[in-house]
Write a protein that holds these residues in place. Structure first.
Motif, mmCIF file in Angstrom:
data_model
loop_
_atom_site.group_PDB
_atom_site.id
_atom_site.type_symbol
_atom_site.label_atom_id
_atom_site.label_comp_id
_atom_site.label_asym_id
_atom_site.label_seq_id
_atom_site.Cartn_x
_atom_site.Cartn_y
_atom_site.Cartn_z
ATOM 1 N N ASP A 133 54.722 28.967 49.452
ATOM 2 C CA ASP A 133 53.378 29.549 49.277
ATOM 3 C C ASP A 133 53.363 30.489 48.076
ATOM 4 N N LEU A 134 54.393 31.305 48.007
ATOM 5 C CA LEU A 134 54.492 32.272 46.914
ATOM 6 C C LEU A 134 54.637 31.557 45.569
ATOM 7 N N LEU A 135 55.472 30.534 45.525
ATOM 8 C CA LEU A 135 55.663 29.780 44.275
ATOM 9 C C LEU A 135 54.334 29.214 43.775
ATOM 10 N N LEU A 136 53.546 28.677 44.701
ATOM 11 C CA LEU A 136 52.257 28.114 44.307
ATOM 12 C C LEU A 136 51.330 29.216 43.797
ATOM 13 N N TRP A 137 51.355 30.346 44.495
ATOM 14 C CA TRP A 137 50.487 31.456 44.089
ATOM 15 C C TRP A 137 50.862 31.957 42.700
ATOM 16 N N GLU A 138 52.152 32.128 42.465
ATOM 17 C CA GLU A 138 52.609 32.628 41.158
ATOM 18 C C GLU A 138 52.195 31.673 40.040
ATOM 19 N N SER A 139 52.323 30.373 40.314
ATOM 20 C CA SER A 139 51.970 29.390 39.295
ATOM 21 C C SER A 139 50.477 29.442 38.973
ATOM 22 N N PHE A 140 49.681 29.580 40.027
ATOM 23 C CA PHE A 140 48.231 29.646 39.848
ATOM 24 C C PHE A 140 47.865 30.909 39.047
ATOM 25 N N THR A 141 48.452 32.016 39.432
ATOM 26 C CA THR A 141 48.131 33.295 38.786
ATOM 27 C C THR A 141 48.511 33.274 37.304
ATOM 28 N N GLU A 142 49.669 32.699 37.030
ATOM 29 C CA GLU A 142 50.134 32.569 35.658
ATOM 30 C C GLU A 142 49.169 31.700 34.848
ATOM 31 N N ALA A 143 48.679 30.627 35.474
ATOM 32 C CA ALA A 143 47.782 29.704 34.775
ATOM 33 C C ALA A 143 46.471 30.394 34.394
ATOM 34 N N LEU A 144 46.047 31.364 35.190
ATOM 35 C CA LEU A 144 44.786 32.058 34.886
ATOM 36 C C LEU A 144 44.849 32.718 33.510
ATOM 37 N N GLU A 145 46.048 33.122 33.121
ATOM 38 C CA GLU A 145 46.221 33.754 31.798
ATOM 39 C C GLU A 145 45.849 32.796 30.670
ATOM 40 N N ASP A 177 27.590 37.286 39.886
ATOM 41 C CA ASP A 177 28.349 36.208 40.531
ATOM 42 C C ASP A 177 27.658 34.857 40.396
ATOM 43 N N THR A 178 26.337 34.888 40.513
ATOM 44 C CA THR A 178 25.626 33.605 40.538
ATOM 45 C C THR A 178 25.385 33.072 39.131
ATOM 46 N N GLU A 179 25.605 33.910 38.136
ATOM 47 C CA GLU A 179 25.341 33.460 36.765
ATOM 48 C C GLU A 179 26.520 32.736 36.117
ATOM 49 N N VAL A 180 27.713 32.936 36.661
ATOM 50 C CA VAL A 180 28.870 32.314 36.018
ATOM 51 C C VAL A 180 28.813 30.794 36.164
ATOM 52 N N ARG A 181 29.434 30.130 35.224
ATOM 53 C CA ARG A 181 29.454 28.670 35.221
ATOM 54 C C ARG A 181 30.859 28.192 34.865
ATOM 55 N N VAL A 182 31.206 27.025 35.382
ATOM 56 C CA VAL A 182 32.445 26.378 34.967
ATOM 57 C C VAL A 182 32.205 25.708 33.623
ATOM 58 N N ASP A 183 33.084 25.970 32.668
ATOM 59 C CA ASP A 183 33.094 25.147 31.461
ATOM 60 C C ASP A 183 34.055 24.004 31.760
ATOM 61 N N LYS A 184 33.471 22.825 32.019
ATOM 62 C CA LYS A 184 34.291 21.727 32.537
ATOM 63 C C LYS A 184 35.398 21.304 31.572
ATOM 64 N N LYS A 185 35.090 21.376 30.294
ATOM 65 C CA LYS A 185 36.095 20.986 29.306
ATOM 66 C C LYS A 185 37.284 21.958 29.367
ATOM 67 N N VAL A 186 36.970 23.234 29.465
ATOM 68 C CA VAL A 186 38.037 24.245 29.541
ATOM 69 C C VAL A 186 38.879 24.034 30.796
ATOM 70 N N MET A 187 38.194 23.851 31.926
ATOM 71 C CA MET A 187 38.924 23.695 33.178
ATOM 72 C C MET A 187 39.784 22.426 33.155
ATOM 73 N N GLU A 188 39.214 21.353 32.612
ATOM 74 C CA GLU A 188 39.973 20.099 32.538
ATOM 75 C C GLU A 188 41.244 20.283 31.708
ATOM 76 N N ASP A 189 41.120 20.969 30.578
ATOM 77 C CA ASP A 189 42.285 21.167 29.713
ATOM 78 C C ASP A 189 43.365 21.985 30.413
ATOM 79 N N VAL A 190 42.937 23.034 31.115
ATOM 80 C CA VAL A 190 43.924 23.870 31.796
ATOM 81 C C VAL A 190 44.643 23.053 32.873
#
Lengths: 685, 685
Positions: free
Chosen positions: B559-571, B14-27
């Motif tokens: 709430d559900l609409l927001l959750w679905e959108s977030f979950t879809e974006a993870l893909e 858990d503590t080793e993971v890092r955000v790749d800021k470029k990836v996150m920004e693009d998403v």
């Protein structure tokens, strides 16, 4: 979920009761009714009223003029000693002072800085010599002053401020210094423009020892209005609100202050540098000094109650006149307040405002007891501080919440400054973080609750303690696993009316609110106890893991304090109709608090699922009962149009509604009126 | 309550993971990333930036100049037809447009009035002739214009406006009138100062028939800038925010408008007064006309997401530098964001901001599909409107809530305008009630949910219907009386880790969020079904009794609409570390929504008490996991200092902290440093 059939229906007796507005007004005005009425009378003068949209420069100037009017009237001198023209009346002083918020919150805060903090520090922290030398000019505003406590680096944690006052016995002076930029004093009201003098809080160092935070009276600006050499003053500029207050920053470069300017009631330095204090413990000394300034928090509470009342007068009056959408009639639209949602948005906040009003009244009485010497015991002082911390937190948040909901409930009209809701909200915003950040204050409350709880078995030997804990554990287990709940369920079976009746019993409400606060403290104490033998860092980590629960326990305690105050106040109501309506409000307060935290009651087996399902329908029933009285209730706040000053309460909306209804009535009656296309189409079919 | 032992502990992985800021920004930037980047680049120019504390006169002038800069750049023309210099790009247009909020929300709204409402009405409601005659000047700002829809008497209920446009065949003109004061147009942006022209919504009357609300293009001010004879214009004056927009009121006294100025795409009047429309049903025609203006709601959603991001950049950056109180060390104070409460206040709002970002992205895609003609079916249009209503409501409230919490989390610094939090909050306040009051929009959503649900058995005969209802009842009963819960409790016994794992499964989160929305709709439908045979007034009364539940069902759906959108974006996230951290955020969003409504889940037997008790500790665990990545996450929003412009994010706080730490370090090292009195006392003992 679907609800059980509605029980406890509204009957004839319910609809016949009426508010006696005079009775309700008197109960709300409380012990200092005359003082409040006098203050309100003074504030009808439009010279005191905020003008929306002024530049901060003009606004500052206007407020400073208003300050002089207040000083001339003596309106702000009640708390000071009789020999200086005051009347030693501490409760009355704040009761009058908090009404200033109806005129302009900037005036309340600027007056609070001058008389409630700056001059009050002279009075409470200084000796007779200081009173003689400084009080007259601070009272009549010849000496406008700043209260220089907060720094860039430290707000809530006053003990850690960086400014130093180092004693130099060779000249019998203190040397004030800002040793690093974060020790610059900031957010100081009166500082940017008007302050001639200031009370400055600094670490007192003499003979190589730091005796902690003390307070010195010092000159800041010369006769020419310019800062003295070595003092740098900057302007905080534009703020989210309160732009009639000239907040600024001070930094000190070797400013010399005469030894006799140390406000020395709780700590003094002799000519040779010897330190002495009537209070040995530096910690207790610090908290005693700070404790004398509790009236700031108390007055923010009162101002929050007043602002909540203004918000509700606005939104309820408008909600009673404004119509939108037609549901039950084809020719007349619904009045907003007839919508259940609108009632849900406004009436529970009205109930909380009553609870807050009475909690504040109790707080004021306690403050008066402490400061008048009627009961100035350490215990009572501590209780005052805990109460003030708890009640200041929930009432200042309540005011923001109520102002915002009122503004939204008035739609676009709520956003226009002439209706004042946005303006009051902007001004009161900072009340939740100044004079003690609400979240920090709630932690102080929680710490007190924990130590009270621990004191219950402080002197017990190990055997008793373990028995106590075992008993406790058993009770938790019993609740958690639903035994108590099962008993309730059996009682409820087949009689839902009894369930609703159960919630309206004051003993039940008290038990529910008490138990939530109490059990949460017990649970946290249990978790923390295991940490008591660990090193400080580990202890801190465990405390931190429970910080959210600790805050919630303190909030639960505050809910209970408000409920107790409201319930006690009901005893003072003689008129039966008024008492009935206020009892519904009290019930609404209790039951919406319980509704908001229902998951806790369910998880802890304090309320059965079956009972819980009767809660929301019963709240809805209370809304329906209260709705016809909503206007009378806000009318009984005792404010005049000069205090409210909103277009939406002027009757203009009712006129507009009447005119448009008349237009459509005439159109329907006219043979030339246009036919609706929809109607024409349906006729064709 | 006391919590079960912490499960699912944080491990090395858990503590080793890092955000790749470029990836996150693009998403986060999504489909229109390039357009957004282009818009942000333009808005670095300080000519676009709000200057705090300006008078409304100066602010209005500044914003009007900025409008010309935007027009020159073509930054606001993307949605218009190519032949007029636009690019027929509807999604891209809004993606760029909503970034204006980072410069000045007044500019966003004033530009929205000009190009998103006024010119857009010409484009969507007018025909080619109108495009040719009006679009060029509205686009290049030779014709600043107002969008005159709302009146004193009617905001949310547009169908009931009172302004009339009565056709006079003798001159082939419409006569615009304000028949009573409540029909005065109000809150109109551009109206008080700048508008030369306007689109005016009015009841169209011809040949004695009222065909409902239509829109006419008309001249308002002459070349001299003065209102035309018969037009009265007043200024709304100071507002709670957005004071760079010149809101005003219009009333009309027999203003003559040429017949060909009726924007006639959905309804036309021939020279002889004959009315015609491609849409027969007046109701459907009205909603089709209004539906073309949905982009307003969509762009408020996007602006709310952007403002929430700015708030979190401010509060999280400050929370990572600011120190207050020392708990775990005697020489170093804690960083605010290390406090659990601070994490609780900011990180769930960060999670919701992600969910809102992705929900908005989906909304924008749907808008682009509809307006580009890719899928302009009636069904898709209706879905767009329902989605926009749901998401606009929750995201605009979310922005206010986030801005306020951020401001409080920054203490006094949050109240100073230079840190922009109060300023943004004041400006965005009205977003929750304009372009459709949030509570009204949520009722539209609920009505849609109810009719979708009813459609499931629209064609069923009575037998099938009753079976359906019976099945439903059985399932409700089973949940209510805890059978499903009992099964869960058995599964959980002795394996609390499995409980926590349960909550983090996306299928479980989806089921919980779906079931809440679905079951609430079913329950309300059940209550309303019994009313369907009653007279209208009784039906309305029963609907009203359930209004609060209806609103809650719509919120649950959002709430559900927001959750679905977030979950879809993870893909769409390739980098495993970034995906892991975003998954924690998604889980935090889901679980805090469930935590907030836990009483419903308990009462309806959807979550057992035993599982429920693992929820808060698991949320706390997520906070702890996310805390180290908080700065990387807000840094990945892709905003530059020119967009953020807050003193608290400038690095100044870190410098102040470093300087004071250095001062105390030197003091401790020095033999001359003062000794603490407390320390001295303890040495003496």
């Amino acid at each position: 979920m679907s609800h059980p059939t509605v029980t406890d229906p509204i009957d004839a007796a319910d609809t016949e009761v009426r508010v006696d507005k005079k009775v309700m007004e008197d109960v709300l005005l409380g012990h200092w009714a005359d003082t409040r009425r006098h203050a309100r009378e003074l504030l009808k003068n439009e010279a005191f009223h905020k003008v929306e949209g002024m530049s901060k420069e003009d606004h500052r100037e206007r407020v400073f003029k208003q300050m002089h009017l207040l000083a001339e009237d003596g309106a702000v001198h009640r708390a000071f000693p009789k020999e200086f023209g005051g009347s030693d009346a501490h409760g009355a002083n704040i009761a009058a002072f908090e009404e200033l918020v109806t005129a302009d919150p900037s005036l309340q805060i600027k007056a609070g800085v001058q008389w409630g903090l700056f001059a009050a520090a002279v009075m409470h922290l200084g000796s007779e010599d200081h009173h003689r030398r400084f009080l007259p000019a601070t009272m009549d505003l010849r000496a406008p002053g700043a209260f220089a406590m907060t720094e860039f680096g430290h707000g809530s944690d006053v003990a850690s401020i960086g400014t130093t006052a180092t004693y130099d016995p060779s000249t019998e002076e203190f040397i004030l210094n800002t040793p690093f930029p974060a020790a610059t004093k900031r957010y100081l009201g009166n500082a940017a423009n008007d302050a001639k003098d200031a009370v400055v809080f600094a670490q007192l160092i003499t003979n190589g020892v730091n005796h902690g935070v003390h307070c010195l009276y010092t000159n800041i600006r010369g006769e020419d209005g310019k800062p003295l050499a070595g003092i740098t003053i900057t302007d905080e500029g534009q703020k989210g609100g309160l732009n009639g207050v000239d907040n600024g920053c001070f930094s000190f470069d070797n400013i010399r202050v005469p030894r006799t300017n140390l406000l020395n009631r709780y700590g003094d330095v002799a000519a040779d540098g010897t330190y002495s204090s009537p209070i040995d413990s530096p910690g207790r000394r610090f908290f005693t000094m700070l404790g004398t300034l509790v009236q700031g928090r108390v007055s923010l509470t009162g101002a929050s109650v007043a602002a909540s009342k203004l918000a509700l007068i606005g939104a309820i009056t408008y909600g009673n006149q404004r119509r939108q959408f037609n549901a039950s009639s084809t020719i007349e639209e619904e009045v907003l307040l007839d919508y259940q949602l609108h009632q849900r948005r406004l009436l529970p906040r009205l109930a909380t405002t009553f609870a807050a009003n009475f909690a504040h009244e109790n707080l004021l009485t306690k403050l008066d007891d402490v400061f008048s010497g009627k009961d100035a015991s350490d215990e009572n002082r501590q209780e005052l501080e805990t109460l003030a911390a708890a009640i200041k937190s929930v009432t200042t948040w309540h005011a923001l919440d109520t102002l915002q909901e009122a503004r939204e409930a008035c739609g676009g009209a709520g956003f226009i400054s002439e209706n004042r809701l946005v303006s009051l909200r902007a001004d009161l915003d900072v009340y939740v973080t100044f004079e003690g950040d609400n979240n920090v204050l709630l932690q102080l409350v929680a710490k007190r609750l924990l130590s009270d709880y621990a004191a219950e078995f402080k002197d017990a030997d190990f055997g008793v303690l373990s028995r106590y804990v075992a008993n406790q554990a058993q009770s938790t287990v019993m609740n958690r696993f639903g035994l108590r709940r099962a008993v309730q369920s059996v009682q409820d079976t087949g009689d839902e009316r009894r369930s609703a009746n159960w919630f309206k019993q004051p003993e039940v409400q008290r038990e529910l609110l008490t138990e939530r606060s109490r059990q949460m403290v017990i649970d946290v104490a249990g978790e923390l106890r295991s940490a008591s033998k660990l090193p400080a860092a580990k202890q801190a980590a465990i405390f931190n893991e429970h910080q959210f629960e600790i805050i919630n326990a303190a909030k639960a305690h505050a809910d209970l304090l408000l409920w107790e105050s409201f319930t006690e106040a009901l005893e003072r109501v003689s008129d039966p109709g008024t008492k009935q309506i206020m009892t519904w409000l009290r019930d609404l307060y209790a039951l919406t608090r319980i509704e908001d935290t229902l998951d806790w009651y369910l998880l802890n087996g304090r309320i059965s699922s079956q009972r819980a399902r009767t809660l929301t329908p019963y709240v809805n029933r209370l809304l329906e009962r209260l709705r016809p009285h909503a206007q009378d209730i806000v009318d009984s706040f005792g404010y005049s149009p000069e205090h409210v000053r909103m277009e939406i309460t002027s009757g203009a909306e009712q006129r507009r509604q009447d005119e448009s209804m008349e237009y459509y009535r005439a159109l329907r009656a006219s043979p030339d009126g246009p036919v609706d296309e929809k109607l024409m189409q349906s006729r064709k079919r």
